[in-house]
Scaffold this motif. Structure first.
Motif, PDB file in Angstrom:
ATOM      1  N   UNK A   1       0.866  -1.176   0.000  1.00 49.85           N
ATOM      2  CA  UNK A   1       0.000   0.000   0.000  1.00 49.85           C
ATOM      3  C   UNK A   1       0.903   1.225   0.000  1.00 49.85           C
ATOM      4  N   UNK A   2       0.858   1.996  -1.070  1.00 49.54           N
ATOM      5  CA  UNK A   2       1.636   3.226  -1.158  1.00 49.54           C
ATOM      6  C   UNK A   2       0.731   4.376  -0.737  1.00 49.54           C
ATOM      7  N   UNK A   3       0.990   4.919   0.442  1.00 50.76           N
ATOM      8  CA  UNK A   3       0.225   6.071   0.914  1.00 50.76           C
ATOM      9  C   UNK A   3       0.945   7.298   0.360  1.00 50.76           C
ATOM     10  N   UNK A   4       0.363   7.920  -0.655  1.00 48.15           N
ATOM     11  CA  UNK A   4       1.046   8.980  -1.381  1.00 48.15           C
ATOM     12  C   UNK A   4       0.893  10.323  -0.673  1.00 48.15           C
ATOM     13  N   UNK A   5      -0.330  10.803  -0.567  1.00 45.70           N
ATOM     14  CA  UNK A   5      -0.522  12.129   0.025  1.00 45.70           C
ATOM     15  C   UNK A   5      -1.979  12.331   0.403  1.00 45.70           C
ATOM     16  N   UNK A   6      -2.212  13.381   1.190  1.00 48.10           N
ATOM     17  CA  UNK A   6      -3.566  13.856   1.475  1.00 48.10           C
ATOM     18  C   UNK A   6      -3.579  15.347   1.157  1.00 48.10           C
ATOM     19  N   UNK A   7      -4.758  15.853   0.864  1.00 54.05           N
ATOM     20  CA  UNK A   7      -4.905  17.263   0.499  1.00 54.05           C
ATOM     21  C   UNK A   7      -6.074  17.872   1.256  1.00 54.05           C
ATOM     22  N   UNK A   8      -5.918  19.149   1.600  1.00 48.19           N
ATOM     23  CA  UNK A   8      -6.982  19.955   2.206  1.00 48.19           C
ATOM     24  C   UNK A   8      -7.555  19.322   3.460  1.00 48.19           C
ATOM     25  N   UNK A   9      -6.653  18.798   4.325  1.00 43.79           N
ATOM     26  CA  UNK A   9      -7.117  18.217   5.580  1.00 43.79           C
ATOM     27  C   UNK A   9      -7.670  19.301   6.493  1.00 43.79           C
ATOM     28  N   UNK A  10      -8.659  18.922   7.263  1.00 36.62           N
ATOM     29  CA  UNK A  10      -9.258  19.831   8.231  1.00 36.62           C
ATOM     30  C   UNK A  10      -8.233  20.134   9.330  1.00 36.62           C
TER      31      UNK A  10
ATOM     32  N   UNK B   1      -8.621 -11.897  -2.163  1.00 32.40           N
ATOM     33  CA  UNK B   1      -9.935 -12.439  -2.498  1.00 32.40           C
ATOM     34  C   UNK B   1     -10.868 -11.288  -2.817  1.00 32.40           C
ATOM     35  N   UNK B   2     -11.902 -11.573  -3.597  1.00 29.95           N
ATOM     36  CA  UNK B   2     -12.877 -10.552  -3.976  1.00 29.95           C
ATOM     37  C   UNK B   2     -13.528  -9.978  -2.720  1.00 29.95           C
ATOM     38  N   UNK B   3     -13.778  -8.691  -2.755  1.00 30.99           N
ATOM     39  CA  UNK B   3     -14.548  -8.069  -1.689  1.00 30.99           C
ATOM     40  C   UNK B   3     -13.760  -7.649  -0.462  1.00 30.99           C
ATOM     41  N   UNK B   4     -12.431  -7.866  -0.454  1.00 31.56           N
ATOM     42  CA  UNK B   4     -11.642  -7.424   0.703  1.00 31.56           C
ATOM     43  C   UNK B   4     -11.485  -5.914   0.671  1.00 31.56           C
ATOM     44  N   UNK B   5     -11.562  -5.317   1.842  1.00 32.49           N
ATOM     45  CA  UNK B   5     -11.467  -3.869   1.935  1.00 32.49           C
ATOM     46  C   UNK B   5     -10.368  -3.460   2.907  1.00 32.49           C
ATOM     47  N   UNK B   6      -9.961  -2.218   2.779  1.00 32.25           N
ATOM     48  CA  UNK B   6      -9.027  -1.609   3.726  1.00 32.25           C
ATOM     49  C   UNK B   6      -9.659  -0.318   4.216  1.00 32.25           C
ATOM     50  N   UNK B   7      -9.457  -0.044   5.479  1.00 33.26           N
ATOM     51  CA  UNK B   7      -9.918   1.203   6.053  1.00 33.26           C
ATOM     52  C   UNK B   7      -8.716   2.137   6.153  1.00 33.26           C
ATOM     53  N   UNK B   8      -8.891   3.376   5.695  1.00 35.41           N
ATOM     54  CA  UNK B   8      -7.844   4.390   5.769  1.00 35.41           C
ATOM     55  C   UNK B   8      -8.316   5.433   6.773  1.00 35.41           C
TER      56      UNK B   8
ATOM     57  N   UNK C   1     -12.962   4.005   3.096  1.00 32.64           N
ATOM     58  CA  UNK C   1     -12.746   2.585   2.888  1.00 32.64           C
ATOM     59  C   UNK C   1     -12.572   2.339   1.396  1.00 32.64           C
ATOM     60  N   UNK C   2     -11.682   1.413   1.046  1.00 37.79           N
ATOM     61  CA  UNK C   2     -11.433   1.093  -0.364  1.00 37.79           C
ATOM     62  C   UNK C   2     -11.539  -0.410  -0.585  1.00 37.79           C
ATOM     63  N   UNK C   3     -11.856  -0.788  -1.822  1.00 38.17           N
ATOM     64  CA  UNK C   3     -11.816  -2.196  -2.245  1.00 38.17           C
ATOM     65  C   UNK C   3     -10.390  -2.518  -2.650  1.00 38.17           C
ATOM     66  N   UNK C   4      -9.860  -3.614  -2.129  1.00 39.90           N
ATOM     67  CA  UNK C   4      -8.479  -4.000  -2.440  1.00 39.90           C
ATOM     68  C   UNK C   4      -8.421  -4.810  -3.728  1.00 39.90           C
ATOM     69  N   UNK C   5      -7.259  -4.776  -4.407  1.00 41.80           N
ATOM     70  CA  UNK C   5      -7.121  -5.592  -5.617  1.00 41.80           C
ATOM     71  C   UNK C   5      -7.248  -7.075  -5.280  1.00 41.80           C
ATOM     72  N   UNK C   6      -7.750  -7.856  -6.228  1.00 42.58           N
ATOM     73  CA  UNK C   6      -7.914  -9.296  -6.004  1.00 42.58           C
ATOM     74  C   UNK C   6      -6.980 -10.115  -6.890  1.00 42.58           C
ATOM     75  N   UNK C   7      -6.135  -9.444  -7.665  1.00 48.36           N
ATOM     76  CA  UNK C   7      -5.203 -10.133  -8.553  1.00 48.36           C
ATOM     77  C   UNK C   7      -3.774  -9.715  -8.230  1.00 48.36           C
TER      78      UNK C   7
END
Length: 140
Positions: free
Chosen positions: A22-31, A77-84, A102-108
């Motif tokens: 997981x490459x956490x690149x950047x965030x923008x306009x954070x509160x 596996x299909x349907x796996x998610x990650x919480x950011x 939350x994002x859907x993770x790649x399955x391949x």
């Protein structure tokens, strides 16, 4: 609850384990969370019971972490998610949550996926945007 739709694609063998990068690149306009109008953000990536986090960037509402987090022994596996979860580091009190998504993770294996996601606070208000990439690499 968040749901990932199944894709019609070549799936990795369910018994095969790899490394989810997981490459956490950047965030923008954070509160702003601190009295001075800034934040000291870091990002937690949570998959199941496993949590990894980026380094803290001091006083920056547009942090560029450019940091790789490696989840070893990952089984796609299909349907796996990650919480950011983007947090604000506090010295004297408990760290504050800025926002999450939350994002859907790649399955391949070897499929790079890029995400630009809105971060929402506990009230559902927009509080920033996060950019990440995910890829599953073979463990061998």
């Amino acid at each position: 609850h968040f749901f990932c739709s199944a894709r019609n694609s070549r799936m990795a063998a369910s018994a095969e384990k790899g490394v989810l990068q997981v490459n956490v690149i950047q965030a923008r306009e954070l509160k702003a969370m601190d009295v001075g109008g800034g934040s000291d953000p870091y990002c937690i990536v949570k998959i199941g019971q496993t949590e990894l986090q980026t380094r803290i960037i001091k006083n920056d509402k547009n942090p560029a972490w450019n940091q790789k987090l490696l989840f070893k022994g990952y089984r796609p596996k299909e349907g796996r998610t990650a919480e950011l979860i983007v947090m604000d580091k506090d010295k004297l009190t408990k760290d504050d949550e800025i926002g999450r998504t939350e994002i859907c993770l790649p399955s391949q294996f070897d499929e790079m996926q890029q995400y630009v996601e809105e971060l929402r606070d506990k009230q559902g208000e927009l509080c920033g945007v996060i950019m990440i990439q995910c890829k599953i690499k073979s463990a061998s």
